[in-house]
Design a protein around this motif. Structure first.
Motif, PDB file in Angstrom:
ATOM      1  N   CYS A  66      -2.629  10.117  -3.095  1.00 43.46           N
ATOM      2  CA  CYS A  66      -1.514  10.909  -2.053  1.00 43.46           C
ATOM      3  C   CYS A  66      -0.672  11.869  -2.852  1.00 43.46           C
ATOM      4  O   CYS A  66      -0.426  12.843  -2.193  1.00 43.46           O
TER       5      CYS A  66
ATOM      6  N   GLU B  49       2.030   7.228   3.640  1.00 41.09           N
ATOM      7  CA  GLU B  49       2.720   8.380   3.060  1.00 41.09           C
ATOM      8  C   GLU B  49       1.594   9.607   3.638  1.00 41.09           C
ATOM      9  O   GLU B  49       2.458  10.610   4.276  1.00 41.09           O
TER      10      GLU B  49
ATOM     11  N   CYS C 107       0.732   6.848  -4.770  1.00 41.33           N
ATOM     12  CA  CYS C 107      -0.462   6.526  -5.645  1.00 41.33           C
ATOM     13  C   CYS C 107      -0.825   7.845  -5.884  1.00 41.33           C
ATOM     14  O   CYS C 107      -0.376   9.138  -5.363  1.00 41.33           O
TER      15      CYS C 107
ATOM     16  N   HIS D  87      -3.487   5.497   3.676  1.00 47.77           N
ATOM     17  CA  HIS D  87      -2.120   5.423   3.098  1.00 47.77           C
ATOM     18  C   HIS D  87      -1.102   5.850   3.903  1.00 47.77           C
ATOM     19  O   HIS D  87      -1.246   7.132   4.514  1.00 47.77           O
TER      20      HIS D  87
HETATM   21 ZN    ZN Z   1      -1.706   6.829  -1.500  1.00 44.31          ZN
END
Ligand code: ZN
Ligand code: ZN
Length: 758
Positions: free
Chosen positions: A721, A692, A718, A690
């Motif tokens: 994260c 981020e 999400c 992901h």
């Molecule tokens: Zn994420």
């Protein structure tokens, strides 16, 4: 030469005095004559003295002219009016009125020559009060039957924006003239008084006066200025049908009006006419044509007009009109190309050209390009102004380029444009979007004359940061300071309530919006309310609200319901919301992903596959997750699963190390957020990708320990994260700001400012 003066002159030095009657006499000759007159006692002769005043005034030696006037024991009206006339001619209106006051105190009888001059001086100085006094004198001494005096009063009142007074004097005018009619028509047209214009105009024609081009232009330009575009075009058509030939002013005004009412067919007729008149060489007309094409959204014709125009004939105004028109019609790339072409060819570009390109970029998601243009603008030696900065700051905010934003702030401070309310509001917004809400507030408090844009900016900032109570406080403070909230203020405060989960307060604001402020709820307010109810788990209530809306809900409303269903894993309502969204936005992959995530959360893998099949059959791809991080004055962009970053190996190693630490500390990765039916090991791998998380890892690698990190994400963060970044903030001792599409998360010491509610 008066008769009395003649016998004297015969015996005197006539060559010296002769210069007083010569238009080419020099200043020194005038002074010689002056000295001679004084010596011989001729100064008592009013006629000779007045000539002397006129000579001095011709040489702009007003001090000497005034000295002569003061030395005359019995000055006549012409002594005064000679000086008044000359002072007016040199735009010395205050001095002119001073001389007039002295004249009145001398008790000199007035005449019809001096009065229009002093009335004109009043008009130039906007000295309406003095003007009215003169008007009284005019009436008292019976000059109100003189057309020239009365006409000068009409112009005075028009200049002072006293249309009714002007009209009153005008009605009593013994003899109208084209100039006065024209001035009156133009003033009424500028005020948008269509009926009055028609009345005066037909009166003028009944009187037997033919309008000239200036009168027509006054009406057409005036209507255009007052927003009566249709009237402007109608006037133009009338002018044309009566056989009057327009000039470049007429054409520019009518083209601008045609653009505003987007009547392209009329624009083409005007263009043909322009060609017939041979006005296509006039730069004002070219600018106006480009502007008209731009407003009528005829991008193709616009480019054609540009290609056919000799570039030499375009001035910087025409170039700017072209650039603005292109970017306003969604052709930003073409605008950038044309802009580059102008630069390469060394065509003059000014602050307006640069600013419009920066604005075009920041409004179209080309934020990094906007920052780059700003830098180039300065190195090209073009000084940004109070319009440039508010166009640039949103770009800084969009990608959280705090360093760039701060530099723009510094620039605004140094150049003194900081007091501009647009600059101030843009700073408030930029700091909020860059995660520095306290700096936002500081800037807000320092704006001297706040308007509703400022209030809404700080309220929106607090909402974005989930600071519901602060936003509500601002909402109340705004009213204490005498500002009425508008519909944007309500969007901000409702969104703050929804971030803070304040259901009851939200309802109160929503109801009071119409009851107390008469503002009808718009789509965005319903979307805020659905969000507010949905997030706090009141999904049925949210659905009822949608069903009771007075207009068809847009995708944003159903989207709010669908995301809430995802949050609370409600399959029944999620399906309803998704069905509506698929109809409204058939090509938005986000909706499909949300629905399949709801299914995935309940391990309904067949349904997940079905949704994925639909996506595949329609050729839809998941929006790639994307994050930005500013490190050492440079903005880096990271894509989910992106391998192109040169430090990717280190990033992955670092994340792996951190995940081991997390497991040791008892955290488990949240694997049910992955939209794939794969085994646990793989899921963890995918989560690692992901964007981020990659951005956080890149930040950790390239900044000194303990310094804060700032990340922007193009999708919602999400749950996994979120948990990982919370852990990192505590484990690494870093403040981490993450802005997703919904709000701000400020991670510090292992907790997040959103309280895990987002
Ligand atoms: Zn994420
Ligand atoms: Zn959070």
């Amino acid at each position: 030469m008066t008769r009395q003066a003649l016998p004297f002159l015969e015996n005197l030095n006539t060559p010296i005095l002769h210069c007083l009657y010569s238009a080419v006499a020099s200043l020194s000759q005038t002074r010689q004559a002056h000295a001679y007159i004084m010596k011989t006692g001729l100064l008592a002769d009013t006629h000779l003295s007045t000539r002397l005043i006129s000579r001095y005034a011709n040489h702009h030696s007003f001090v000497e002219a005034d000295l002569v006037l003061r030395s005359i024991s019995d000055p006549s009206i012409s002594s005064f009016s000679t000086l008044i006339y000359a002072l007016n001619k040199s735009n010395l209106f205050t001095q002119s009125l001073n001389v007039f006051s002295r004249m009145l105190s001398h008790g000199v009888l007035l005449d019809t020559h001096v009065l229009p001059n002093v009335v004109k001086a009043c008009g130039k100085l906007s000295a309406l009060k003095f003007g009215r006094e003169i008007h009284c004198i005019v009436c008292k001494y019976g000059f109100d039957s003189d057309s020239v005096v009365q006409a000068s009063l009409v112009h005075l009142y028009l200049k002072s924006d006293r249309l009714r007074d002007a009209r009153n004097v005008f009605e009593r005018l013994p003899e109208g003239d084209v100039v006065t009619y024209g001035a009156l028509l133009s003033a009424y047209a500028r005020k948008g008084c269509v009926n009055e214009v028609k009345e005066i105009f037909s009166g003028m024609q009944n009187y037997g006066l033919e309008p000239n081009v200036v009168s027509w232009n006054g009406m057409i330009t005036g209507f255009n200025q007052s927003g009566n575009y249709v009237e402007a075009v109608v006037m133009f058509q009338e002018m044309h049908s009566k056989g009057f030939q327009p000039d470049h002013i007429t054409i520019s005004s009518v083209l601008s009006a045609v653009g505003d009412i987007e009547r392209f067919n009329i624009g083409i007729q005007v263009l043909c006419y322009v060609i017939k008149l041979g006005l296509l060489h006039c730069k004002f007309v070219i600018s106006a044509l480009i502007d008209m094409f731009g407003k009528c959204a005829c991008a193709g014709d616009l480019m054609k007009a540009f290609e056919e125009t000799n570039e030499e004939l375009m001035d910087v105004g025409a170039r700017n009109a072209l650039l603005t028109a292109l970017s306003r019609n969604g052709l930003l790339d073409v605008a950038m190309e044309v802009f580059e072409r102008f630069r390469v060819r060394g065509r003059e570009l000014n602050v307006v050209s640069w600013t419009s390109m920066i604005a075009g970029c920041s409004q179209n998601g080309k934020d990094i390009e906007a920052l780059e243009l700003f830098r180039e603008m300065q190195s090209a030696g073009v000084k940004p102004n109070s319009v440039t900065i508010p166009c640039l700051l949103p770009a800084c905010g969009n990608i959280a380029a705090l360093v760039h934003g701060k530099a723009a702030h510094g620039f605004a401070l140094r150049t003194g444009i900081i007091a501009d309310v647009h600059v101030g509001s843009a700073l408030v917004d930029m700091y909020a979007k860059c995660g520095r809400i306290h700096l936002s507030r500081l800037c807000f408090d320092r704006i001297p004359n706040k308007n509703s844009v400022c209030w809404n900016a700080i309220m929106g900032g607090y909402a974005m940061h989930g600071k519901a109570n602060e936003a509500i406080d601002i909402f109340h403070l705004m009213q204490q300071k005498g500002h009425k909230p508008d519909f944007i203020s309500f969007s901000c405060v409702l969104s703050a309530c929804s971030q803070g989960g304040l259901t009851e307060q939200g309802w109160r604001f929503f109801n009071s919006m119409y009851e107390d402020y008469g503002i009808e709820a718009k789509m965005e307010h319903y979307s805020c309310m659905v969000n507010l109810l949905g997030r706090s788990g009141k999904l049925e209530e949210a659905y009822t609200m949608i069903k009771q809306m007075p207009f068809e809900p847009h995708a944003c409303v159903w989207g709010a319901l669908l995301s809430s269903c995802r949050l609370h894993n409600n399959i029944r309502l999620g399906k309803i919301a998704a069905r509506n969204l698929f109809e409204l936005e058939p090509n938005n992959p986000g909706n499909y992903i949300l629905l399949s995530n709801i299914y995935a959360s309940k391990a309904m893998w067949d349904e997940v596959d079905a949704v994925r099949d639909v996506m595949r059959s329609r050729g839809m791809k998941k929006n790639p997750g994307c994050s930005w991080i500013e490190i050492k004055n440079q903005v880096h962009m990271l894509l989910a699963g992106d391998k192109s970053n040169p430090q990717m190996t280190e990033i992955i190693e670092n994340l792996h190390k951190l995940s081991l630490e997390m497991k040791k500390a008892g955290y488990l990765p949240n694997t049910n957020l992955v939209l794939q039916d794969v085994d646990e090991q793989d899921k963890e791998q995918i989560l690692c990708g992901h964007s981020e998380k990659l951005a956080v890892a890149l930040g950790l690698l390239n900044t000194p320990p303990g310094s804060p990190l700032q990340i922007i994400k193009n999708l919602r963060i999400c749950g996994d994260c979120h948990a990982v970044i919370k852990f990192i903030s505590g484990f690494e001792g870093r403040e981490i700001y993450v802005r997703d599409t919904n709000r701000f998360h400020h991670f510090k010491d292992g907790v997040c400012s959103c309280g895990d509610f987002w």
